[in-house]
Every structure is written in C-alpha cells, then in structure tokens.
Design a protein around this motif. Structure first.
Motif, PDB file in Angstrom:
ATOM      1  N   GLY A  17       0.798  -1.194  -0.134  1.00  0.00           N
ATOM      2  CA  GLY A  17       0.037   0.055  -0.075  1.00  0.00           C
ATOM      3  C   GLY A  17       0.765   1.223  -0.044  1.00  0.00           C
ATOM      4  N   LEU A  18       1.861   1.374   0.923  1.00  0.00           N
ATOM      5  CA  LEU A  18       2.797   2.529   0.705  1.00  0.00           C
ATOM      6  C   LEU A  18       3.653   2.569  -0.504  1.00  0.00           C
ATOM      7  CD1 LEU A  18       4.106   2.053   4.376  1.00  0.00           C
ATOM      8  CD2 LEU A  18       2.508   3.930   3.440  1.00  0.00           C
ATOM      9  N   LYS A  19       4.054   1.611  -1.272  1.00  0.00           N
ATOM     10  CA  LYS A  19       4.635   1.736  -2.445  1.00  0.00           C
ATOM     11  C   LYS A  19       3.670   2.423  -3.638  1.00  0.00           C
ATOM     12  CE  LYS A  19       6.698  -1.821  -4.454  1.00  0.00           C
ATOM     13  NZ  LYS A  19       7.129  -3.341  -4.803  1.00  0.00           N
ATOM     14  N   ARG A  20       2.395   2.116  -3.548  1.00  0.00           N
ATOM     15  CA  ARG A  20       1.140   2.451  -4.407  1.00  0.00           C
ATOM     16  C   ARG A  20       0.980   3.969  -4.079  1.00  0.00           C
ATOM     17  NH1 ARG A  20      -3.187  -2.312  -4.887  1.00  0.00           N
ATOM     18  NH2 ARG A  20      -2.053  -3.773  -6.034  1.00  0.00           N
ATOM     19  N   LEU A  21       0.956   4.354  -2.890  1.00  0.00           N
ATOM     20  CA  LEU A  21       0.872   5.555  -2.379  1.00  0.00           C
ATOM     21  C   LEU A  21       1.854   6.393  -2.916  1.00  0.00           C
ATOM     22  CD1 LEU A  21      -1.012   7.409  -0.871  1.00  0.00           C
ATOM     23  CD2 LEU A  21       0.156   6.995   1.122  1.00  0.00           C
ATOM     24  N   SER A  22       3.162   5.892  -2.778  1.00  0.00           N
ATOM     25  CA  SER A  22       4.462   6.736  -3.072  1.00  0.00           C
ATOM     26  C   SER A  22       4.208   7.088  -4.647  1.00  0.00           C
ATOM     27  CB  SER A  22       5.624   6.128  -2.487  1.00  0.00           C
ATOM     28  OG  SER A  22       6.718   6.997  -2.728  1.00  0.00           O
ATOM     29  N   LYS A  23       4.073   5.962  -5.362  1.00  0.00           N
ATOM     30  CA  LYS A  23       3.711   6.190  -6.879  1.00  0.00           C
ATOM     31  C   LYS A  23       2.777   7.443  -7.108  1.00  0.00           C
ATOM     32  CE  LYS A  23       5.718   1.670  -7.914  1.00  0.00           C
ATOM     33  NZ  LYS A  23       5.406   0.443  -8.463  1.00  0.00           N
ATOM     34  N   ALA A  24       1.733   7.187  -6.461  1.00  0.00           N
ATOM     35  CA  ALA A  24       0.322   8.015  -6.780  1.00  0.00           C
ATOM     36  C   ALA A  24       0.846   9.287  -6.384  1.00  0.00           C
ATOM     37  CB  ALA A  24      -0.791   7.576  -6.046  1.00  0.00           C
ATOM     38  N   ALA A  25       1.634   9.727  -5.547  1.00  0.00           N
ATOM     39  CA  ALA A  25       2.289  11.076  -5.412  1.00  0.00           C
ATOM     40  C   ALA A  25       3.176  11.513  -6.243  1.00  0.00           C
ATOM     41  CB  ALA A  25       2.672  11.366  -3.982  1.00  0.00           C
ATOM     42  N   ASN A  26       3.637  10.834  -7.241  1.00  0.00           N
ATOM     43  CA  ASN A  26       4.714  11.317  -8.326  1.00  0.00           C
ATOM     44  C   ASN A  26       3.899  12.521  -9.257  1.00  0.00           C
ATOM     45  OD1 ASN A  26       6.528   9.359  -7.534  1.00  0.00           O
ATOM     46  ND2 ASN A  26       5.806   8.023  -9.445  1.00  0.00           N
ATOM     47  N   HIS A  27       4.808  13.470  -9.370  1.00  0.00           N
ATOM     48  CA  HIS A  27       4.474  14.563 -10.004  1.00  0.00           C
ATOM     49  C   HIS A  27       3.049  15.299  -9.472  1.00  0.00           C
ATOM     50  CE1 HIS A  27       7.120  13.385 -13.084  1.00  0.00           C
ATOM     51  NE2 HIS A  27       6.609  12.232 -13.130  1.00  0.00           N
ATOM     52  N   SER A  28       2.852  15.057  -8.108  1.00  0.00           N
ATOM     53  CA  SER A  28       1.622  15.428  -7.516  1.00  0.00           C
ATOM     54  C   SER A  28       0.327  15.311  -7.791  1.00  0.00           C
ATOM     55  CB  SER A  28       1.770  17.197  -7.275  1.00  0.00           C
ATOM     56  OG  SER A  28       2.981  17.594  -6.611  1.00  0.00           O
ATOM     57  N   LEU A  29       0.311  14.059  -8.680  1.00  0.00           N
ATOM     58  CA  LEU A  29      -1.083  13.606  -9.310  1.00  0.00           C
ATOM     59  C   LEU A  29      -2.114  13.465  -8.082  1.00  0.00           C
ATOM     60  CD1 LEU A  29       0.076  11.335 -12.038  1.00  0.00           C
ATOM     61  CD2 LEU A  29      -0.834  13.711 -12.389  1.00  0.00           C
ATOM     62  N   LEU A  30      -1.802  12.724  -7.148  1.00  0.00           N
ATOM     63  CA  LEU A  30      -2.562  12.457  -6.122  1.00  0.00           C
ATOM     64  C   LEU A  30      -3.252  13.762  -5.422  1.00  0.00           C
ATOM     65  CD1 LEU A  30      -3.864  10.741  -3.890  1.00  0.00           C
ATOM     66  CD2 LEU A  30      -1.711  11.144  -2.498  1.00  0.00           C
ATOM     67  N   TRP A  31      -2.402  14.792  -5.338  1.00  0.00           N
ATOM     68  CA  TRP A  31      -2.910  16.041  -4.818  1.00  0.00           C
ATOM     69  C   TRP A  31      -3.855  16.788  -5.815  1.00  0.00           C
ATOM     70  CZ3 TRP A  31      -2.291  14.641  -0.275  1.00  0.00           C
ATOM     71  CH2 TRP A  31      -1.432  14.398   0.045  1.00  0.00           C
ATOM     72  N   PHE A  32      -3.516  16.653  -7.152  1.00  0.00           N
ATOM     73  CA  PHE A  32      -4.526  17.321  -8.161  1.00  0.00           C
ATOM     74  C   PHE A  32      -5.898  16.575  -8.160  1.00  0.00           C
ATOM     75  CE2 PHE A  32      -0.530  18.115 -10.851  1.00  0.00           C
ATOM     76  CZ  PHE A  32      -0.376  19.227 -10.223  1.00  0.00           C
ATOM     77  N   VAL A  33      -5.989  15.261  -7.788  1.00  0.00           N
ATOM     78  CA  VAL A  33      -7.332  14.394  -7.639  1.00  0.00           C
ATOM     79  C   VAL A  33      -7.891  14.993  -6.231  1.00  0.00           C
ATOM     80  CG1 VAL A  33      -8.091  12.218  -7.129  1.00  0.00           C
ATOM     81  CG2 VAL A  33      -6.487  12.477  -8.803  1.00  0.00           C
ATOM     82  N   VAL A  34      -7.152  14.996  -5.197  1.00  0.00           N
ATOM     83  CA  VAL A  34      -7.694  15.601  -3.995  1.00  0.00           C
ATOM     84  C   VAL A  34      -8.204  17.218  -4.241  1.00  0.00           C
ATOM     85  CG1 VAL A  34      -7.483  16.023  -1.517  1.00  0.00           C
ATOM     86  CG2 VAL A  34      -6.422  14.056  -2.551  1.00  0.00           C
ATOM     87  N   ALA A  35      -7.762  17.629  -4.830  1.00  0.00           N
ATOM     88  CA  ALA A  35      -8.107  18.985  -5.096  1.00  0.00           C
ATOM     89  C   ALA A  35      -9.240  19.249  -5.874  1.00  0.00           C
ATOM     90  CB  ALA A  35      -6.853  19.804  -5.949  1.00  0.00           C
ATOM     91  N   ALA A  36      -9.208  18.370  -6.830  1.00  0.00           N
ATOM     92  CA  ALA A  36     -10.485  18.173  -7.757  1.00  0.00           C
ATOM     93  C   ALA A  36     -11.803  17.877  -6.856  1.00  0.00           C
ATOM     94  CB  ALA A  36     -10.284  17.192  -8.944  1.00  0.00           C
ATOM     95  N   VAL A  37     -11.512  17.007  -5.814  1.00  0.00           N
ATOM     96  CA  VAL A  37     -12.915  16.620  -5.153  1.00  0.00           C
ATOM     97  C   VAL A  37     -13.014  17.593  -4.113  1.00  0.00           C
ATOM     98  CG1 VAL A  37     -13.287  15.079  -2.978  1.00  0.00           C
ATOM     99  CG2 VAL A  37     -12.165  14.121  -5.141  1.00  0.00           C
ATOM    100  N   LEU A  38     -11.965  18.387  -3.348  1.00  0.00           N
ATOM    101  CA  LEU A  38     -12.384  19.655  -2.700  1.00  0.00           C
ATOM    102  C   LEU A  38     -12.984  20.921  -3.394  1.00  0.00           C
ATOM    103  CD1 LEU A  38      -9.027  19.803  -0.590  1.00  0.00           C
ATOM    104  CD2 LEU A  38     -11.454  19.142   0.180  1.00  0.00           C
ATOM    105  N   ALA A  39     -12.602  20.950  -4.669  1.00  0.00           N
ATOM    106  CA  ALA A  39     -13.138  21.941  -5.383  1.00  0.00           C
ATOM    107  C   ALA A  39     -14.626  21.953  -5.964  1.00  0.00           C
ATOM    108  CB  ALA A  39     -12.462  21.979  -6.766  1.00  0.00           C
ATOM    109  N   THR A  40     -15.399  20.544  -5.457  1.00  0.00           N
ATOM    110  CA  THR A  40     -16.667  20.454  -5.789  1.00  0.00           C
ATOM    111  C   THR A  40     -17.412  20.936  -4.798  1.00  0.00           C
ATOM    112  OG1 THR A  40     -16.745  18.095  -4.919  1.00  0.00           O
ATOM    113  CG2 THR A  40     -16.171  18.226  -7.087  1.00  0.00           C
ATOM    114  N   GLY A  41     -16.860  21.445  -3.713  1.00  0.00           N
ATOM    115  CA  GLY A  41     -17.448  21.917  -2.386  1.00  0.00           C
ATOM    116  C   GLY A  41     -17.445  23.493  -2.530  1.00  0.00           C
ATOM    117  N   LYS A  42     -18.085  24.206  -1.721  1.00  0.00           N
ATOM    118  CA  LYS A  42     -18.080  25.627  -2.105  1.00  0.00           C
ATOM    119  C   LYS A  42     -17.179  26.169  -0.444  1.00  0.00           C
ATOM    120  CE  LYS A  42     -22.390  26.166  -4.149  1.00  0.00           C
ATOM    121  NZ  LYS A  42     -23.716  26.715  -4.188  1.00  0.00           N
ATOM    122  N   GLY A  43     -16.938  27.554  -0.801  1.00  0.00           N
ATOM    123  CA  GLY A  43     -16.145  28.434   0.142  1.00  0.00           C
ATOM    124  C   GLY A  43     -14.940  27.703   0.613  1.00  0.00           C
ATOM    125  N   PRO A  44     -14.624  27.327   1.923  1.00  0.00           N
ATOM    126  CA  PRO A  44     -13.161  27.252   2.431  1.00  0.00           C
ATOM    127  C   PRO A  44     -12.673  26.024   1.805  1.00  0.00           C
ATOM    128  CG  PRO A  44     -15.044  26.604   4.060  1.00  0.00           C
ATOM    129  CD  PRO A  44     -15.645  27.523   3.094  1.00  0.00           C
TER     130      PRO A  44
END
Length: 456
Positions: A17-44
C-alpha cells in the motif's frame, strides 16, 4: 538510526500500500485528484483546493529546482531495505530535500489554512506519503523533515499575496428603515437562471416567498412597483438590479447564485437561508456603490488589458470551459498588451492597466481578494505605470514576490472620485466582469450608503 528502524519493520500488507501511495504522489497527481474533489465543495473547501495547488507550485520549485541543486546528496542504498519494499523505478536525483514530502506538506497545510476540517482529513494522507519515501528506501528521514519544512513554508508564504478567506462580513452603515416582508409580500425577484453552475434557483425562491413576483432579466427594463427588489444571479446581474434598486431607493434582497458571488460574500450573505431570515426579520444595512459615467457597479471597474481578456474568454469558454479559457485569455493579453496614455486626476502617465474598486480592497498588492469595509465612501484605485524602465518585468516580479506596494511601477490610491482621460481612440471599460461601451473620458465616484440591503 531511524532509517534502520524502518528497515527492520516486519513485512506486512502495508508494504504494498505504501509503495502504491508513493507512486500515486509522483508529480503531485494524488494532490490534483484531492484538489478536484475539494473543489466540488464551496467556500473554504474550494479556496483550500486552490491555495493547496498554489502552495505545491512554490514548494515543488523550491525543493526540486533549488534545494536539490544546492544540496546534492546520495539516496539510501537499495540493499538497506527488503526487496519487496523497493520501488521498481528508483529516482536518481539528489535525495535532499524530499520533493514528495514538500508537496504533501504544502498541500495539507494550505488546505488547513482555509478549512481546518478538510485539513484534518488531508493531513494523515500527507503524512503517509512523506513516510512512504522512507519506507520504500528512496529518502533519508532528514530529507523528509526538510521537505516538509519547505512545504509548510510555501503554504504560509501564499498568504503574502493571497489573504486567508475572511468569514466576517464587511462593515456597513446601520439601516433602520427596513420592514419585514412576510412570505415575500411586495417583493419582486429578478432571476438569471443561466448564472453559475447550479440548478435554477426559481423553485426555491417561490417556495420561500410564495407571495413574491419572480421575473427574468429580460424584464429588467419594465419592473413593476415593489417594496423591495430581489436578485438571483452572478455579480453582473446583481449590479444591474442593484442599480435599479438604488435609483428607486428600494432595498435589495440578494440570493447568491453566480459562480463566485463576490458582492454577496463581502456583504455577508452565503445563501438563500441568510437572506430569508433577514427578510423575515426586517433587518439589514446600507452599503456604498460606485459609478463610472453614470453606470453603477458593485465590485470593480477596469481599463486596459482586462476588458480584452473578458472578450477573449467569452469566445473560448464555450469550447474550453471558464477557467481554462480565462488562463488562455490572460496569456494572450499579456503577449499583446500595449500601454495606454491617460491623464489620471491631472497627472499624465503611460499605464498598462487601471483598476477601480467599490470600497477599499485588500491586500494592497495587485491581487485584491477581499473587502473589509463597504462604508468608507472611497474608491480603491490601482494602476501599473508603463513609463518606467522594464516596467512590465518589474510588475511581474513584484506581483510574484507579493511586494508590489514597494514598486515604483505600481500606484495605489483611495479617493472619493477620479477623473481619467484617455489620449487616443475610445476604449472599453469593464465593470463587474461585463464589457461596456467605449469612451475616452471616465468619471468615477463613490456613492456612500447608496443601497439598502437585507442582511442578517
């Protein structure tokens, strides 16, 4: 010692699991996905996503382009950890500092600055990404600590040119003459169903105020008599209805349903529930408005590149969407920008761009994002001079570093009125995101306490 302790951990399901997580964060792709999810909300949530991406940009550049160049360091030897925990493709760049940790800490910290709740959810994921770099044997623990420090610093640095979202409404004048409108009796609401990205607000308005009369923006020129005017739409629609309300001396009932709702946010109204409570209680405030050549505006007006950017964005957004179209439009405008020769209150200048806000905006640099007061009777005037050497480059550097207020190419004034004369052919002005008629003379003035508005 810490590296050895990690390497001595017994094999478990977490290894894969940690190997997959580390690869998912390559080039910040993981954070782009999380940001897309957060952006569906409003305000903060949405602001946290945007601030997080901005922080990643700064942290990634600092760690990968600067830090790794200045501090070359060998990565841990592969044989320090068991084979099943090793990444199939080990990085070859300098080990210090950890770019993955920098991006993870930057994103989590930036999100937490805007929304502690969202930050509490993101933080464990960021910590897991940071530890995964040690667990998989590609970083020393000190690399991770240094990277995390870079990320936290980058997140806090965003506040220099992008202040944190303010939950308190702007200060305003007292309003003692508002009356309660039971079930919307005497209320006429102008609805723009094409504003924003949500559903048509008309059904909710009819349910909340069954005695109100609901009309569309096409009826704006022939509105019936009313005790109060309401508006449901974006800032352009709000400005149009607010102008009628101010001229008729009628209070405004504001239902934010646009994409950004700058005016509603500054006034302190977040949704229909806020407005409905204020209308039922008969409470509210008076706020300043502004005019240019008799045209009312509630937020901002501008001359120079911005009206051109609005026109290009409108042509591109049907194909590319609003935000990609806005980015492409800004890039094109900056490429083609030509300075304007104008006289500003008697002083002649070459100017790249002139901004006028209804009320003082903050911060003082050229990224106004919040308005703490709507009761000053002042205009916020900012312009970038083009008659200085390397003015465009100095402007960009000042904006990037959040130090425009110290630049000689940038001027910031707070005045009650402003006269601008453009030397040359007539040019367009943009007010509240809408491009208006061309002219060569522009008379701006603040209209103190011009609009009554229902507010809890």
């Amino acid at each position: 010692m810490l590296m050895r302790a990690s390497a001595d951990l017994p094999a478990s399901r977490l290894d894969n699991g940690l190997k997959r997580l580390s690869k998912a964060a390559n080039h910040s792709l993981l954070w782009f996905v999380v940001a897309a999810v957060l952006a569906t909300g409003k305000g903060p949530f949405r602001r946290g996503a945007l601030r997080g991406l901005a922080a990643i940009a700064g942290a990634s550049a600092s760690a990968n382009l600067v830090g790794k160049s200045l501090f070359p360091r060998r990565r841990p030897a592969a044989d320090l950890i068991p084979p099943e925990r090793r990444l199939s493709k080990r990085p070859t760049s300098s080990s210090f500092p950890s770019g993955h940790s920098a991006s993870a800490a930057a994103f989590a910290t930036a999100v937490a600055l805007e929304s502690p709740r969202a930050g509490a959810v993101v933080a464990p994921l960021a910590a897991a990404v940071a530890y995964s770099r040690v667990h998989t044997g590609v970083h020393w623990p000190t690399d991770v600590v240094a990277g995390a420090a870079v990320g936290v610093g980058a997140a806090y640095l965003t506040r220099r040119w992008w202040p944190l979202g303010v939950n308190e409404p702007a200060s305003a004048y007292e309003h003692a003459d508002l009356t309660a409108l039971q079930d919307g009796d005497g209320l006429v609401v102008v609805v723009n169903p094409s504003s924003g990205i949500g559903p048509d607000p008309t059904p909710r308005i009819v349910e909340e105020w069954p005695k109100a009369q609901v009309v569309t923006v096409e009826d704006l020129g022939d509105l019936p008599e009313a005790k109060a005017l309401g508006v449901a739409g974006g800032d352009g629609t709000v400005a149009a209805v607010a102008a009628v309300a101010a001229e008729r001396d009628l209070p405004l009932v504001l239902v934010p349903s646009g994409t950004l709702n700058h005016f509603a946010r500054d006034v302190g109204i977040t949704g229909l529930h806020d407005t409905a409570q204020a209308v039922a209680d008969g409470v509210g405030v008076r706020v300043d408005l502004a005019q240019v050549n008799g045209q009312w505006f509630v937020n901002t007006a501008s001359l120079g590149g911005y009206p051109d950017m609005v026109r290009i964005r409108e042509k591109l957004q049907q194909r590319w969407g609003k935000w990609p179209a806005a980015a492409m439009a800004l890039f094109r405008v900056l490429q083609r920008a030509r300075p304007l020769e104008m006289t500003i209150d008697g002083d002649r200048h070459l100017v790249w761009l002139l901004f006028v806000g209804n009320g003082p905006y903050r911060p003082k640099g050229f990224a106004p994002t919040m308005r703490p007061r709507l009761d000053d009777g002042l205009l916020d005037v900012r312009y970038v001079r083009a008659d200085r050497r390397f003015s465009r480059t100095r402007f960009f550097l000042g904006a990037l570093l959040g130090a425009l207020e110290h630049s000689r190419t940038y001027r910031h004034l707070e005045v009650a009125s402003l006269n601008v004369e453009v030397h040359g052919p007539p040019i367009s002005i943009a007010t509240d995101g809408e491009v208006r008629d061309k002219a060569t003379h522009f008379r701006f003035r603040s209209r103190a306490a011009a609009l009554g508005i229902y507010r809890p």
